[in-house]
Motif scaffolding. Structure first.
Motif, mmCIF file in Angstrom:
data_model
loop_
_atom_site.group_PDB
_atom_site.id
_atom_site.type_symbol
_atom_site.label_atom_id
_atom_site.label_comp_id
_atom_site.label_asym_id
_atom_site.label_seq_id
_atom_site.Cartn_x
_atom_site.Cartn_y
_atom_site.Cartn_z
ATOM 1 N N GLU A 178 0.842 -1.203 0.000
ATOM 2 C CA GLU A 178 0.000 0.000 0.000
ATOM 3 C C GLU A 178 0.872 1.247 0.000
ATOM 4 O O GLU A 178 1.847 1.328 0.745
ATOM 5 N N ARG B 39 2.083 4.959 0.773
ATOM 6 C CA ARG B 39 1.971 5.871 1.919
ATOM 7 C C ARG B 39 1.050 7.029 1.564
ATOM 8 O O ARG B 39 0.266 7.493 2.391
ATOM 9 N N GLN C 148 3.132 7.305 -3.418
ATOM 10 C CA GLN C 148 4.384 7.515 -2.694
ATOM 11 C C GLN C 148 4.657 6.317 -1.791
ATOM 12 O O GLN C 148 3.799 5.892 -1.028
ATOM 13 N N TYR C 149 5.876 5.783 -1.934
ATOM 14 C CA TYR C 149 6.337 4.654 -1.132
ATOM 15 C C TYR C 149 7.590 5.084 -0.384
ATOM 16 O O TYR C 149 8.322 5.956 -0.840
ATOM 17 N N VAL C 150 7.842 4.429 0.754
ATOM 18 C CA VAL C 150 9.029 4.764 1.535
ATOM 19 C C VAL C 150 9.760 3.499 1.971
ATOM 20 O O VAL C 150 9.168 2.438 2.148
ATOM 21 N N VAL D 120 12.505 7.964 -0.211
ATOM 22 C CA VAL D 120 11.101 8.186 -0.549
ATOM 23 C C VAL D 120 10.992 8.083 -2.067
ATOM 24 O O VAL D 120 11.767 8.707 -2.794
ATOM 25 N N ARG E 241 15.380 9.872 2.577
ATOM 26 C CA ARG E 241 14.360 10.053 3.614
ATOM 27 C C ARG E 241 14.798 11.101 4.630
ATOM 28 O O ARG E 241 13.991 11.872 5.125
#
Length: 139
Positions: free
Chosen positions: A73, A75, A87-89, A94, A118
């Motif tokens: 999922e 962010r 957006q993924y982290v 990021v 990050r």
């Protein structure tokens, strides 16, 4: 003289209230913002430029569902008009993936990728960040 002044004041006040109310009505000429479900008129459509680069082939051209299965999922999942940003982290970076349709009313696909550290937000290697986010999603 005072009575005449009060009458004039009332006329001006009532006129001002009427003008104010007319400006607040729904027919005031303010257009509503398009939503994600608003179809894009073919004449207004502008095809996006597709980013190319080493290590991006595994993301560019993919649909949101494929990216979600791969990275988990998002962010942030933000839709604006016919565009979308996921957006993924990871612990290190990021990853922002931008999806746009290639033709009017088509499903958006990934066309652009940005990556940053990050901590501090300095630009990061996109391919490295893709691998980092994917590795973290698997663990």
């Amino acid at each position: 003289m005072a009575v005449r002044g009060m009458r004039m004041f009332r006329v001006i006040a009532i006129g001002g209230i009427a003008l104010f109310a007319a400006g607040c009505s729904s027919g005031g000429g303010v257009a509503s913002a398009p939503t994600a479900s608003t179809p894009v008129a073919a004449a207004a459509f502008r095809a996006p430029q597709i980013m190319r680069g080493s290590g991006l082939d595994s993301v560019i051209g993919e649909r949101a569902g494929t990216l979600t299965r791969r990275f988990g999922e998002a962010r942030i999942d933000l839709a604006e008009g016919d565009a979308r940003k996921l957006q993924y982290v990871s612990d290190a970076c990021v990853l922002d993936i931008y999806l746009y349709p290639l033709s009017a009313n088509a499903e958006p696909i990934a066309t652009h990728v940005e990556a940053r550290a990050r901590q501090g937000g300095a630009p990061a290697d996109r391919a490295y960040c893709i691998a980092e986010v994917e590795n973290q999603a698997r663990s």
